[in-house]
Design an enzyme around this catalytic site. Sequence first.
Site, PDB file in Angstrom:
ATOM      1  N   ARG A 212       7.534 -14.565  17.277  1.00  0.00           N
ATOM      2  CA  ARG A 212       7.510 -15.654  17.304  1.00  0.00           C
ATOM      3  C   ARG A 212       7.582 -16.328  19.277  1.00  0.00           C
ATOM      4  NH1 ARG A 212       7.838 -20.326  14.072  1.00  0.00           N
ATOM      5  NH2 ARG A 212       9.838 -20.792  14.879  1.00  0.00           N
TER       6      ARG A 212
ATOM      7  N   ASP B 190      17.819 -20.320  12.215  1.00  0.00           N
ATOM      8  CA  ASP B 190      17.130 -19.291  12.845  1.00  0.00           C
ATOM      9  C   ASP B 190      17.773 -18.136  12.363  1.00  0.00           C
ATOM     10  OD1 ASP B 190      15.845 -16.506  13.879  1.00  0.00           O
ATOM     11  OD2 ASP B 190      16.420 -17.535  15.973  1.00  0.00           O
TER      12      ASP B 190
ATOM     13  N   ASP C 155      19.463 -15.244  13.800  1.00  0.00           N
ATOM     14  CA  ASP C 155      20.872 -15.476  14.538  1.00  0.00           C
ATOM     15  C   ASP C 155      21.550 -16.094  13.375  1.00  0.00           C
ATOM     16  OD1 ASP C 155      19.894 -15.309  16.749  1.00  0.00           O
ATOM     17  OD2 ASP C 155      19.616 -17.624  17.046  1.00  0.00           O
TER      18      ASP C 155
ATOM     19  N   THR D 170       3.776 -20.763  22.628  1.00  0.00           N
ATOM     20  CA  THR D 170       2.537 -21.564  21.140  1.00  0.00           C
ATOM     21  C   THR D 170       3.390 -21.343  19.893  1.00  0.00           C
ATOM     22  OG1 THR D 170       2.290 -18.859  21.483  1.00  0.00           O
ATOM     23  CG2 THR D 170       1.649 -19.511  23.430  1.00  0.00           C
TER      24      THR D 170
HETATM   25  C1  PRP Z   1      10.590 -15.620  12.549  1.00  0.00           C
HETATM   26  C2  PRP Z   1      11.619 -15.202  11.159  1.00  0.00           C
HETATM   27  C3  PRP Z   1       9.578 -14.938  10.796  1.00  0.00           C
HETATM   28  C4  PRP Z   1       8.930 -15.871  11.999  1.00  0.00           C
HETATM   29  C5  PRP Z   1       8.662 -17.026  11.193  1.00  0.00           C
HETATM   30  O1  PRP Z   1      11.109 -14.899  13.321  1.00  0.00           O
HETATM   31  O2  PRP Z   1      11.988 -14.619  11.166  1.00  0.00           O
HETATM   32  O3  PRP Z   1       9.002 -14.035  11.683  1.00  0.00           O
HETATM   33  O4  PRP Z   1       9.995 -15.900  12.784  1.00  0.00           O
HETATM   34  O5  PRP Z   1       7.704 -17.640  11.778  1.00  0.00           O
HETATM   35  P1  PRP Z   1       5.792 -18.262  11.323  1.00  0.00           P
HETATM   36  O6  PRP Z   1       6.114 -17.669  10.253  1.00  0.00           O
HETATM   37  O7  PRP Z   1       5.957 -19.683  12.116  1.00  0.00           O
HETATM   38  O8  PRP Z   1       5.422 -16.828  12.666  1.00  0.00           O
HETATM   39  P2  PRP Z   1      11.575 -14.961  15.501  1.00  0.00           P
HETATM   40  O9  PRP Z   1      10.376 -14.976  15.537  1.00  0.00           O
HETATM   41  O10 PRP Z   1      12.751 -15.975  14.731  1.00  0.00           O
HETATM   42  O11 PRP Z   1      12.577 -13.467  15.675  1.00  0.00           O
HETATM   43  P3  PRP Z   1      13.353 -13.259  15.047  1.00  0.00           P
HETATM   44  O12 PRP Z   1      14.041 -12.876  13.551  1.00  0.00           O
HETATM   45  O13 PRP Z   1      13.659 -11.780  15.909  1.00  0.00           O
HETATM   46  O14 PRP Z   1      14.279 -13.603  15.272  1.00  0.00           O
END
Ligand code: PRP
Length: 204
Positions: free
Chosen positions: A99, A195, A198, A103
């Site tokens: 994400r 997160d 993390d 945005t």
């Molecule tokens: C997080 C999570 C999802 C997404 C959810 O990933 O694991 O993939 O955000 O958010 P959304 O429903 O608003 O799209 P992130 O972008 O933090 O990546 P990561 O898993 O690499 O930490």
Amino acid sequence: MFLSHPLAQSFLTEVRARETSRAIVRHRVRALAMLLFYEATRDLPHVPRPITTPLAETEGTRVAVSVGLVPVLRAGLGMVDGILELLPEARVFHLGIFRDERTLTPVEYYSKLAEHSPVDVAFILDPMLATGGSAVAAASRLKAWGVPRIKFLGLIAAPEGLRRLTEAHPDVEIFLCALDSHLNEKGFIVPGMGDAGDRQFSGA
Ligand code: PRP
């Protein structure tokens, strides 16, 4: 569908708690994925399989569809191994989506899909359904690839994300452990688990 099983809810509580170690978070995410997969595969097509036991001929069953697991990197990775213990022959297709922090829109950065989908049913694996952008993008990607049936397995959803995924892909079945209160101004699910990437892989 929400997993109300007491084991699932106590594992989820551990995952949420700030003080839970990375090792336990990983273990519980893995266990929750197995429980979700068990529920989500109740209607998996199966066919008769004649066998002979040491005592007699009889008829059992075998799963008759090709299953694909689609972990959304990174956080979905922690859901793969437990499910593979239940169904070792499942294929795994990694989908890298993050994400944009500003945005909150999904950005695809990795996918390695064959030209034609060999999969009858795909399970998108991602602990978090926040705005829903990543899940909607993953489901669209799989449909464009030719997957006829898609299910989403996640730990925690925000109402916004659940609504968005349901509206964009009403045919995608959704299996979750909890529906939380809301998203905060940074797009994090509250109370949530922080997160999810993390907490499993690189947190303090
Ligand atoms: C997080 C999570 C999802 C997404 C959810 O990933 O694991 O993939 O955000 O958010 P959304 O429903 O608003 O799209 P992130 O972008 O933090 O990546 P990561 O898993 O690499 O930490």
